[in-house]
Write a protein that holds these residues in place. Structure first.
Motif, PDB file in Angstrom:
ATOM      1  N   ARG A 118       1.198  -1.148  -0.360  1.00 53.65           N
ATOM      2  CA  ARG A 118      -0.083   0.046   0.058  1.00 53.65           C
ATOM      3  C   ARG A 118       0.310   1.252   0.128  1.00 53.65           C
ATOM      4  NH1 ARG A 118      -4.331  -1.941   4.861  1.00 53.65           N
ATOM      5  NH2 ARG A 118      -4.605  -4.037   3.988  1.00 53.65           N
ATOM      6  N   THR A 119      -0.033   2.663  -0.106  1.00 49.13           N
ATOM      7  CA  THR A 119       0.667   3.463  -0.125  1.00 49.13           C
ATOM      8  C   THR A 119       1.156   3.953   1.301  1.00 49.13           C
ATOM      9  OG1 THR A 119       0.129   4.493  -3.028  1.00 49.13           O
ATOM     10  CG2 THR A 119       0.636   6.293  -0.722  1.00 49.13           C
ATOM     11  N   THR A 120       2.279   4.614   1.476  1.00 52.16           N
ATOM     12  CA  THR A 120       2.276   4.939   2.847  1.00 52.16           C
ATOM     13  C   THR A 120       2.634   6.589   2.788  1.00 52.16           C
ATOM     14  OG1 THR A 120       3.442   3.208   2.885  1.00 52.16           O
ATOM     15  CG2 THR A 120       4.033   4.845   4.555  1.00 52.16           C
ATOM     16  N   GLU A 121       2.310   7.097   3.845  1.00 51.75           N
ATOM     17  CA  GLU A 121       2.139   9.008   4.021  1.00 51.75           C
ATOM     18  C   GLU A 121       2.998   8.736   4.754  1.00 51.75           C
ATOM     19  OE1 GLU A 121      -1.353  11.034   4.148  1.00 51.75           O
ATOM     20  OE2 GLU A 121      -2.411  10.284   2.194  1.00 51.75           O
ATOM     21  N   LEU A 122       3.688   9.801   4.964  1.00 48.96           N
ATOM     22  CA  LEU A 122       5.147  10.193   5.740  1.00 48.96           C
ATOM     23  C   LEU A 122       4.767  11.696   6.504  1.00 48.96           C
ATOM     24  CD1 LEU A 122       8.402   8.578   4.580  1.00 48.96           C
ATOM     25  CD2 LEU A 122       6.985   7.442   6.290  1.00 48.96           C
ATOM     26  N   HIS A 123       4.935  12.096   7.981  1.00 49.20           N
ATOM     27  CA  HIS A 123       3.493  13.282   8.298  1.00 49.20           C
ATOM     28  C   HIS A 123       5.184  13.227   9.134  1.00 49.20           C
ATOM     29  CE1 HIS A 123       0.467  13.462   5.990  1.00 49.20           C
ATOM     30  NE2 HIS A 123      -0.178  11.798   6.324  1.00 49.20           N
ATOM     31  N   GLY A 124       6.047  14.001   8.815  1.00 51.88           N
ATOM     32  CA  GLY A 124       6.704  14.028  10.249  1.00 51.88           C
ATOM     33  C   GLY A 124       7.439  12.801  10.882  1.00 51.88           C
ATOM     34  N   ALA A 125       7.159  11.833   9.651  1.00 61.10           N
ATOM     35  CA  ALA A 125       7.824  10.658  11.131  1.00 61.10           C
ATOM     36  C   ALA A 125       9.451  10.751  11.367  1.00 61.10           C
ATOM     37  CB  ALA A 125       7.549   9.740   9.732  1.00 61.10           C
ATOM     38  N   ALA A 126       9.415  10.514  12.099  1.00 59.81           N
ATOM     39  CA  ALA A 126      11.263  10.835  13.051  1.00 59.81           C
ATOM     40  C   ALA A 126      11.896   9.292  12.860  1.00 59.81           C
ATOM     41  CB  ALA A 126      10.893  10.554  14.172  1.00 59.81           C
ATOM     42  N   ALA A 127      12.469   9.725  12.857  1.00 63.32           N
ATOM     43  CA  ALA A 127      14.059   8.789  12.606  1.00 63.32           C
ATOM     44  C   ALA A 127      15.586   8.714  13.630  1.00 63.32           C
ATOM     45  CB  ALA A 127      14.268   8.013  11.374  1.00 63.32           C
ATOM     46  N   PRO A 128      14.961   8.262  14.553  1.00 60.11           N
ATOM     47  CA  PRO A 128      15.894   8.566  16.119  1.00 60.11           C
ATOM     48  C   PRO A 128      17.805   8.547  14.865  1.00 60.11           C
ATOM     49  CG  PRO A 128      14.502   6.471  16.433  1.00 60.11           C
ATOM     50  CD  PRO A 128      14.650   6.550  14.644  1.00 60.11           C
ATOM     51  N   ALA A 129      18.364   9.455  16.157  1.00 61.86           N
ATOM     52  CA  ALA A 129      20.020   9.644  15.524  1.00 61.86           C
ATOM     53  C   ALA A 129      20.392   8.470  14.751  1.00 61.86           C
ATOM     54  CB  ALA A 129      20.517  10.164  16.598  1.00 61.86           C
ATOM     55  N   ASP A 130      20.392   7.239  16.386  1.00 63.28           N
ATOM     56  CA  ASP A 130      20.778   5.321  16.344  1.00 63.28           C
ATOM     57  C   ASP A 130      19.939   4.876  15.094  1.00 63.28           C
ATOM     58  OD1 ASP A 130      18.067   5.521  17.529  1.00 63.28           O
ATOM     59  OD2 ASP A 130      19.457   4.030  19.044  1.00 63.28           O
ATOM     60  N   ARG A 131      19.372   5.337  14.551  1.00 65.23           N
ATOM     61  CA  ARG A 131      18.554   4.930  13.385  1.00 65.23           C
ATOM     62  C   ARG A 131      18.811   5.109  11.866  1.00 65.23           C
ATOM     63  NH1 ARG A 131      19.124   1.695  16.831  1.00 65.23           N
ATOM     64  NH2 ARG A 131      17.134   0.795  17.408  1.00 65.23           N
ATOM     65  N   VAL A 132      19.645   5.936  11.846  1.00 65.65           N
ATOM     66  CA  VAL A 132      20.369   7.086  10.401  1.00 65.65           C
ATOM     67  C   VAL A 132      21.523   6.430   9.864  1.00 65.65           C
ATOM     68  CG1 VAL A 132      21.052   8.669   9.348  1.00 65.65           C
ATOM     69  CG2 VAL A 132      18.459   8.983  10.993  1.00 65.65           C
ATOM     70  N   VAL A 133      21.480   5.586   9.012  1.00 66.20           N
ATOM     71  CA  VAL A 133      22.575   4.859   8.939  1.00 66.20           C
ATOM     72  C   VAL A 133      23.330   5.252   7.689  1.00 66.20           C
ATOM     73  CG1 VAL A 133      21.237   2.078   9.081  1.00 66.20           C
ATOM     74  CG2 VAL A 133      20.622   3.197   6.980  1.00 66.20           C
ATOM     75  N   ARG A 134      22.770   5.672   6.925  1.00 65.80           N
ATOM     76  CA  ARG A 134      23.816   6.432   5.680  1.00 65.80           C
ATOM     77  C   ARG A 134      23.966   7.785   5.141  1.00 65.80           C
ATOM     78  NH1 ARG A 134      28.636   3.722   5.423  1.00 65.80           N
ATOM     79  NH2 ARG A 134      29.567   3.796   3.770  1.00 65.80           N
ATOM     80  N   ARG A 135      23.710   8.780   5.286  1.00 69.23           N
ATOM     81  CA  ARG A 135      23.973  10.252   4.058  1.00 69.23           C
ATOM     82  C   ARG A 135      24.714   9.940   3.063  1.00 69.23           C
ATOM     83  NH1 ARG A 135      24.445  10.822   9.615  1.00 69.23           N
ATOM     84  NH2 ARG A 135      22.869  11.932  10.753  1.00 69.23           N
ATOM     85  N   LEU A 136      24.157  10.334   1.954  1.00 69.58           N
ATOM     86  CA  LEU A 136      25.294  10.751   0.199  1.00 69.58           C
ATOM     87  C   LEU A 136      24.566  11.417   0.147  1.00 69.58           C
ATOM     88  CD1 LEU A 136      24.685   6.678  -0.277  1.00 69.58           C
ATOM     89  CD2 LEU A 136      27.116   7.526   0.301  1.00 69.58           C
ATOM     90  N   ASP A 137      26.186  11.520  -1.319  1.00 74.06           N
ATOM     91  CA  ASP A 137      25.421  12.464  -2.112  1.00 74.06           C
ATOM     92  C   ASP A 137      24.435  12.409  -3.204  1.00 74.06           C
ATOM     93  OD1 ASP A 137      27.167  14.392  -1.692  1.00 74.06           O
ATOM     94  OD2 ASP A 137      28.862  13.855  -2.456  1.00 74.06           O
ATOM     95  N   PRO A 138      23.778  12.928  -3.619  1.00 73.90           N
ATOM     96  CA  PRO A 138      22.431  12.350  -4.983  1.00 73.90           C
ATOM     97  C   PRO A 138      23.316  11.489  -5.595  1.00 73.90           C
ATOM     98  CG  PRO A 138      22.086  14.201  -3.954  1.00 73.90           C
ATOM     99  CD  PRO A 138      22.971  13.784  -3.204  1.00 73.90           C
ATOM    100  N   GLY A 139      22.569  10.978  -6.133  1.00 74.27           N
ATOM    101  CA  GLY A 139      23.063   9.972  -7.647  1.00 74.27           C
ATOM    102  C   GLY A 139      23.632   9.381  -7.715  1.00 74.27           C
ATOM    103  N   PRO A 140      24.412   7.868  -8.752  1.00 71.13           N
ATOM    104  CA  PRO A 140      24.664   6.637  -8.818  1.00 71.13           C
ATOM    105  C   PRO A 140      26.185   6.854  -7.590  1.00 71.13           C
ATOM    106  CG  PRO A 140      24.069   7.886 -11.063  1.00 71.13           C
ATOM    107  CD  PRO A 140      24.280   8.926 -10.126  1.00 71.13           C
ATOM    108  N   SER A 141      26.286   6.140  -7.456  1.00 72.69           N
ATOM    109  CA  SER A 141      27.027   5.701  -6.006  1.00 72.69           C
ATOM    110  C   SER A 141      27.586   4.491  -5.489  1.00 72.69           C
ATOM    111  CB  SER A 141      26.976   6.324  -4.818  1.00 72.69           C
ATOM    112  OG  SER A 141      27.212   6.185  -3.480  1.00 72.69           O
TER     113      SER A 141
END
Length: 386
Positions: free
Chosen positions: A204-227
């Motif tokens: 099903r479709t999922t709407e996110l309205h400010g859904a919070a990801a705790p700091a210890d559940r942030v697993v990766r930060r990357l530049d957009p585009g192929p990597s």
């Protein structure tokens, strides 16, 4: 080396119970709750979790075999569980390569958490490499996600949603953020899954309205585009290979049904069963030839991921290619099976009718035919010139 026995994790009696429910799940357009409950009891959702964390410690190659087997009984159940297994598989691939940021996924799966895959967005053909979902950083290192995800399999039952979004607040340009959010009031699941096939996935479709990801559940930060990032490789490799496994399982089931029908249908004209008809024999042979070609490539590529074999710039082409080939081959095999079975397969009560509808979903999963060809062309010919 001991031989892997898939019946240890998917016993024949469990498989038959799952198969017996598949038609009703499809007919009622509901999630296969009984399948999930039995598979959880059997430890299936933690097959990729290391033994020391409470799992079975299976390889991706072994999991591919199991997903093929499960798909012969209930393609929608197998496809739904794929999305959970993708995240436990990514955690394994990342861990094998020295990235420990997803250990919580393995621990969560061992404790009974159900992980869903929230990456697809309407109109976003960048898929992993971009997002229309806003990822807003918070002072405590967490992120708030606002946007809409489509095709969220396991929608009624997931407890953790792995997703990505775009952080545009930084001075150095936008950043793709991968994280996990729990099911809260900030997540709205639409009851909109009324599809041609694969109805039991309840994607099903999922709407996110400010859904919070705790700091210890942030697993990766990357530049957009192929990597070439190992986290992106983990998602792409496990996703494509397990998708290919499901559709390979669909092809196998269609082949088995066609063989059974050929042996039981009898020709009025000759008095013999259709297994003696030259045209039917040719069709079944074509099906078997096509199906057999999938198995060694799936086995080889899953083993290469497990053993960290390097294919360099050809990796993404190989992964896109095997998924595309499996989906298209499965469709071809189901088409032929329906011709072997004759007009009875056109009725909705026929298992082949359901397989025919289910297999069409393979055309739409990433990598779709256009994306697969573009990826392979770029690997062999280089990128398009501006």
């Amino acid at each position: 080396m001991s031989t892997f026995d898939p019946t240890v994790f998917l016993p024949d009696d469990l498989l038959e119970r799952i198969r017996s429910r598949a038609a009703q799940v499809d007919r009622d357009n509901v999630f296969p709750d009984q399948d999930l409950a039995e598979l959880m009891d059997a430890g299936y959702l933690k097959i990729l979790v290391p033994a020391e964390l409470g799992g079975a410690g299976l390889t991706l190659a072994q999991t591919s075999v199991l997903q093929q087997r499960l798909a012969t009984a209930a393609p929608a159940t197998a496809l739904a569980l794929n999305m959970h297994l993708v995240w436990t598989g990514v955690a394994k691939v990342a861990g094998d390569r020295g990235i420990d940021s997803m250990r919580f996924v393995q621990e969560g799966a061992a404790a009974g958490e159900v992980f869903a895959f929230g990456v697809s967005e309407a109109g976003n053909d960048l898929v992993l490499f971009g997002s229309d979902t806003a990822a807003v950083p918070q002072p405590d290192g967490s992120y708030a996600f606002t946007g809409t995800k489509i095709f969220t399999s396991l929608a009624p039952v997931w407890t953790q949603l792995g997703l990505h979004g775009l952080d545009t607040t930084g001075d150095d340009g936008p950043t793709l953020v991968y994280a996990f959010v729990p099911r809260t009031d900030a997540v709205v699941t639409r009851d909109d899954w009324d599809t041609l096939g694969m109805r039991g996935t309840q994607s099903r479709t999922t709407e996110l309205h400010g859904a919070a990801a705790p700091a210890d559940r942030v697993v990766r930060r990357l530049d957009p585009g192929p990597s070439p990032d190992p986290f992106v490789f983990g998602i792409f490799s496990v996703f494509e290979l397990l998708l290919a496994s499901v559709y390979t399982g669909v092809a196998r089931r269609a082949l088995d049904v066609a063989v059974d029908v050929a042996r039981t249908r009898r020709s009025k004209k000759s008095g013999k069963n259709y297994a003696q008809d030259p045209d039917i024999r040719w069709r079944v042979a074509e099906m078997a030839l096509a199906y057999d070609a999938l198995l060694p490539q799936l086995a080889s590529l899953t083993r290469d991921v497990d053993e960290r074999v390097e294919h360099g710039p050809l990796w993404f082409a190989k992964l896109s290619g095997v998924k595309h080939r499996a989906a298209m081959t499965a469709k071809q095999v189901v088409d032929e099976a329906m011709l072997v079975a004759g007009g009875s397969s056109y009725f909705t009560r026929s298992e082949l009718s359901r397989l025919y509808r289910d297999v069409l979903a393979g055309l739409f999963h990433p990598s779709d035919p256009e994306s697969a060809h573009s990826t392979v062309a770029a690997a062999w010919l280089g990128p398009l010139e501006d």
